[in-house]
Design a protein around this motif. Structure first.
Motif, PDB file in Angstrom:
ATOM      1  N   ALA A 177       0.867  -1.185   0.000  1.00 50.84           N
ATOM      2  CA  ALA A 177       0.000   0.000   0.000  1.00 50.84           C
ATOM      3  C   ALA A 177       0.898   1.228   0.000  1.00 50.84           C
ATOM      4  O   ALA A 177       1.551   1.526   0.999  1.00 50.84           O
ATOM      5  N   LEU A 178       0.936   1.922  -1.122  1.00 49.50           N
ATOM      6  CA  LEU A 178       1.816   3.078  -1.291  1.00 49.50           C
ATOM      7  C   LEU A 178       0.986   4.339  -1.525  1.00 49.50           C
ATOM      8  O   LEU A 178      -0.216   4.276  -1.757  1.00 49.50           O
ATOM      9  N   GLN A 179       1.661   5.492  -1.472  1.00 42.41           N
ATOM     10  CA  GLN A 179       1.028   6.748  -1.848  1.00 42.41           C
ATOM     11  C   GLN A 179       2.026   7.660  -2.546  1.00 42.41           C
ATOM     12  O   GLN A 179       3.233   7.409  -2.542  1.00 42.41           O
ATOM     13  N   ASP A 180       1.463   8.712  -3.134  1.00 44.74           N
ATOM     14  CA  ASP A 180       2.250   9.686  -3.872  1.00 44.74           C
ATOM     15  C   ASP A 180       2.355  10.965  -3.040  1.00 44.74           C
ATOM     16  O   ASP A 180       1.330  11.587  -2.723  1.00 44.74           O
ATOM     17  N   PRO A 181       3.556  11.403  -2.659  1.00 43.59           N
ATOM     18  CA  PRO A 181       3.684  12.602  -1.822  1.00 43.59           C
ATOM     19  C   PRO A 181       3.159  13.865  -2.488  1.00 43.59           C
ATOM     20  O   PRO A 181       2.775  14.816  -1.796  1.00 43.59           O
ATOM     21  N   GLU A 182       3.126  13.883  -3.809  1.00 43.26           N
ATOM     22  CA  GLU A 182       2.578  15.062  -4.490  1.00 43.26           C
ATOM     23  C   GLU A 182       1.089  15.228  -4.200  1.00 43.26           C
ATOM     24  O   GLU A 182       0.567  16.351  -4.235  1.00 43.26           O
ATOM     25  N   ASP A 183       0.404  14.134  -3.895  1.00 47.05           N
ATOM     26  CA  ASP A 183      -1.000  14.241  -3.523  1.00 47.05           C
ATOM     27  C   ASP A 183      -1.171  15.062  -2.250  1.00 47.05           C
ATOM     28  O   ASP A 183      -2.162  15.785  -2.089  1.00 47.05           O
ATOM     29  N   TYR A 184      -0.220  14.931  -1.318  1.00 46.53           N
ATOM     30  CA  TYR A 184      -0.315  15.687  -0.068  1.00 46.53           C
ATOM     31  C   TYR A 184      -0.183  17.187  -0.325  1.00 46.53           C
ATOM     32  O   TYR A 184      -0.908  17.992   0.267  1.00 46.53           O
ATOM     33  N   LEU A 185       0.730  17.549  -1.210  1.00 48.73           N
ATOM     34  CA  LEU A 185       0.907  18.970  -1.519  1.00 48.73           C
ATOM     35  C   LEU A 185      -0.318  19.534  -2.222  1.00 48.73           C
ATOM     36  O   LEU A 185      -0.687  20.693  -2.005  1.00 48.73           O
ATOM     37  N   GLU A 186      -0.953  18.713  -3.053  1.00 45.15           N
ATOM     38  CA  GLU A 186      -2.170  19.164  -3.725  1.00 45.15           C
ATOM     39  C   GLU A 186      -3.283  19.459  -2.727  1.00 45.15           C
ATOM     40  O   GLU A 186      -4.105  20.352  -2.944  1.00 45.15           O
ATOM     41  N   THR A 212      13.605  16.014  -0.747  1.00 45.09           N
ATOM     42  CA  THR A 212      13.003  15.572  -2.006  1.00 45.09           C
ATOM     43  C   THR A 212      12.685  14.082  -1.948  1.00 45.09           C
ATOM     44  O   THR A 212      13.587  13.262  -1.740  1.00 45.09           O
ATOM     45  N   PRO A 213      11.434  13.684  -2.094  1.00 45.61           N
ATOM     46  CA  PRO A 213      11.094  12.261  -2.081  1.00 45.61           C
ATOM     47  C   PRO A 213      11.807  11.523  -3.210  1.00 45.61           C
ATOM     48  O   PRO A 213      11.852  12.017  -4.348  1.00 45.61           O
ATOM     49  N   LEU A 214      12.353  10.361  -2.921  1.00 43.84           N
ATOM     50  CA  LEU A 214      13.074   9.612  -3.955  1.00 43.84           C
ATOM     51  C   LEU A 214      12.174   9.266  -5.132  1.00 43.84           C
ATOM     52  O   LEU A 214      12.633   9.225  -6.280  1.00 43.84           O
ATOM     53  N   CYS A 215      10.886   9.041  -4.860  1.00 43.52           N
ATOM     54  CA  CYS A 215       9.997   8.650  -5.960  1.00 43.52           C
ATOM     55  C   CYS A 215       9.769   9.768  -6.962  1.00 43.52           C
ATOM     56  O   CYS A 215       9.246   9.518  -8.056  1.00 43.52           O
ATOM     57  N   LEU A 216      10.154  10.995  -6.621  1.00 43.92           N
ATOM     58  CA  LEU A 216      10.016  12.105  -7.565  1.00 43.92           C
ATOM     59  C   LEU A 216      11.257  12.291  -8.420  1.00 43.92           C
ATOM     60  O   LEU A 216      11.265  13.138  -9.316  1.00 43.92           O
ATOM     61  N   LEU A 217      12.298  11.503  -8.155  1.00 41.46           N
ATOM     62  CA  LEU A 217      13.515  11.559  -8.958  1.00 41.46           C
ATOM     63  C   LEU A 217      13.444  10.507 -10.062  1.00 41.46           C
ATOM     64  O   LEU A 217      13.059   9.364  -9.803  1.00 41.46           O
ATOM     65  N   PRO A 218      13.801  10.864 -11.297  1.00 42.66           N
ATOM     66  CA  PRO A 218      13.641   9.937 -12.429  1.00 42.66           C
ATOM     67  C   PRO A 218      14.307   8.581 -12.202  1.00 42.66           C
ATOM     68  O   PRO A 218      13.747   7.547 -12.595  1.00 42.66           O
ATOM     69  N   GLN A 219      15.484   8.572 -11.581  1.00 44.21           N
ATOM     70  CA  GLN A 219      16.208   7.302 -11.430  1.00 44.21           C
ATOM     71  C   GLN A 219      15.534   6.341 -10.456  1.00 44.21           C
ATOM     72  O   GLN A 219      15.834   5.155 -10.452  1.00 44.21           O
TER      73      GLN A 219
END
Length: 575
Positions: free
Chosen positions: A55-64, A104-111
């Motif tokens: 069960a994962l989430q996207d940190p950008e959702d929190y900023l939204e 910076t969340p690692l999931c927001l980095l391309p690599q």
């Protein structure tokens, strides 16, 4: 007039609440649903499938949520941002993520975008059970004193279980992560530009205690050599008390929210724990049941007690100066939702459409016509494992007594009853351990929507149950902590007890037990206890054996159908 804002980040959405400081009057609220919601099947934008129990989430959702809801409550209320003295927030926990040193969340980095371990692990991510088992076994072997303060078991939902899973299955992600942090603290970091960690999530989800701190470096080294320095290098031993000021809103934070730069930002908190003062009472003896997709039970006491199967007891963890106790159930509303989505015949859907009601309402009305025991059904409420008192996510749900004559409303009622039995087990365990409960208060979405549920709880527990006044109790609690963080000099409060008296409170409605119902439920609870012990305490581990068979089959399928997941996560399919 002065105002504060509370932001409550839930499992599927976040909401903001604007509150008048002097009275607790709620002036405006706004909800924003997460774009990516709970990520439990595939990573967004990819074909990478997730194994069971993820069960994962996207940190950008929190900023939204911040960008959408806070400006919305300002617009609705027409309050001048100059009169907003503080903002506070709460989160589900443990919800944690790996980041770089600057946050910076690692999931927001391309690599790292395609590596599931780089994303936020939501509280109900249960795939770290093997790691939780290792932590528990090592703690028992070493006779770690902290283990009994957490009911004798650390959960797969908690911080170090998830961090160890990352190290085990994606060591490259672990090495790249310069910080592991709770989502509540991460959002505060984004608002203030300063990393600040709170005692609540650290205490209940990361084994921190006021007198001793985190587990020792020796313990982490014995758990995994690469984890020896996790506190020093990827976390922090400096924690801020609840109700304190984390910092001030940056220019960026002000642009997101529409508030003025320099607005006080309170230290983060946990959704359930922040709800207790919203009842208007911070004294020992009242247990607050925060009932939603899951249920979290919190109360405070003057003395320290070790309670089997609890989520923890932490000094200053809920109210400064008192010991805060936490217990709960991993699924409550989620169970009812599962049944509505997967087990209800079309005739009930058609009836709901005809009456303009939800399917839940149709089932509730029909179930309310039944007497306790009339269905002949009994259930175990373990659809998402057992949080308290067994602390075992590998258990599954059970429904017994079904016949060819069984109807959907009967099952719906049996599921409600099962969750009530689970709460009774928690209350009785607390009482036997020296933590008395004089009063019960219900909060959250379920008590507002389902009167039948509340009456069943009153009957099963044989106790009166009051309801919290606010329909947005966690957000209100966060707003109250913002008023404390702002302090008297800005128009707030000196402490959370003072804020609770003025801003919190209860409804006039109280659910009272029906004596003849209590008698039947005592009989049914005795049967529930037999099943609880038989399937939950090792006499029959069929649920775990079935789970292992399922994992093997699903793993083989994923290995055959989705080889990309192996390369992206190194050893993600290792259980």
């Amino acid at each position: 007039m002065k105002y504060v804002i509370g932001v409550d980040f839930g499992s599927e959405s976040g909401r903001a609440l604007l509150v008048e400081v002097g009275t607790g009057k709620e002036l405006a609220t706004s909800i924003h649903s997460y774009k990516n919601g709970v990520i439990d099947e595939t990573l967004p934008g990819t074909k990478i499938h997730l194994p069971p129990d993820w069960a994962l989430q996207d940190p950008e959702d929190y900023l939204e949520v911040l960008k959408k809801t806070v400006p919305a409550v300002l617009a609705e209320s027409r309050v001048d941002p100059q009169d907003i003295i503080g903002i506070g927030l709460d989160f589900t926990a443990c919800t944690m993520l790996p980041t770089t040193a600057d946050g910076t969340p690692l999931c927001l980095l391309p690599q790292w975008r395609n590596n599931p371990h780089a994303w936020v692990k939501l509280w109900k991510h249960h795939a770290a059970q093997p790691e939780a088992d290792r932590i528990n076994e090592l703690a028992r072997q070493r006779q770690e004193s902290w283990l009994n303060l957490y009911g004798g078991k650390i959960s797969s939902e908690w911080f170090f279980s998830k961090a160890l899973q990352i190290l085990d299955e994606a060591p490259q992600v672990y090495r790249a992560a310069e910080r592991f942090i709770e989502a509540a603290d991460w959002v505060v970091w984004q608002l203030t530009g300063k990393e600040t960690r709170n005692v609540c999530t650290a205490g209940y989800k990361a084994i921190w205690q006021k007198q001793t701190g985190f587990p020792s470096k020796d313990f982490f080294a014995a758990l995994h050599p690469d984890m020896a320095d996790i506190i020093e290098t990827r976390m922090s031993s400096k924690l801020a008390p609840l109700g304190s000021k984390a910092g001030e809103l940056t220019v960026q934070g002000a642009e997101w929210t529409g508030l003025r730069p320099g607005t006080v930002v309170a230290v983060g908190n946990v959704d359930a724990h922040v709800t207790l003062p919203a009842t208007g009472n911070t004294a020992p003896g009242t247990m607050v049941m925060i009932m939603g997709t899951s249920t979290c039970d919190v109360l405070v006491g003057e003395n320290l007690a070790e309670v089997p199967g609890m989520c923890g007891v932490v000094e200053d963890g809920i109210i400064p100066g008192l010991f805060g106790y936490e217990a709960g159930q991993s699924a409550v509303g989620d169970i009812f939702a599962w049944f509505v989505e997967n087990g209800v015949p079309a005739e009930y859907l058609q009836e709901a459409n005809r009456q303009g009601l939800s399917v839940h309402s149709v089932l509730e009305l029909a179930a309310a016509e039944l007497e306790p025991g009339q269905s002949g059904l009994l259930a175990l409420d373990w659809w998402n494992g057992n949080r308290s008192t067994l602390v075992d996510v590998e258990l599954g749900g059970l429904l017994i007594g079904v016949t060819l004559a069984t109807k959907a409303p009967e099952i719906y009622r049996a599921l409600i009853e099962a969750t009530a039995y689970g709460t009774r087990e928690i209350i009785e365990t607390l009482a036997k351990s020296g933590v008395p409960i004089q009063a019960l208060v219900a909060a959250g979405g379920l008590p507002e929507k389902n009167p039948l549920l509340m009456q069943i709880y009153a009957d099963v527990l044989n106790r009166e149950i009051a309801l919290i006044k606010s329909n947005q109790a966690p957000a209100l609690g966060s707003a109250m902590h913002a008023a404390v963080a702002a302090g008297v000099e800005l128009g707030g409060y000196a402490d959370i007890t003072a804020a609770a008296v003025r801003m919190g409170g209860l409804k006039d409605l109280v659910y009272k037990p029906v004596p003849e119902h209590v008698e039947v439920y005592n009989e049914l609870f005795a049967e529930y206890k037999r099943l609880y012990d038989y399937f939950g305490r090792g006499e029959n581990n069929v649920m775990k054996r079935l789970r292992e068979i399922r994992k093997k089959v699903v793993t083989r399928h994923l290995e055959g159908q989705s080889p990309s997941i192996q390369s992206s996560t190194h050893s993600l399919l290792t259980y």
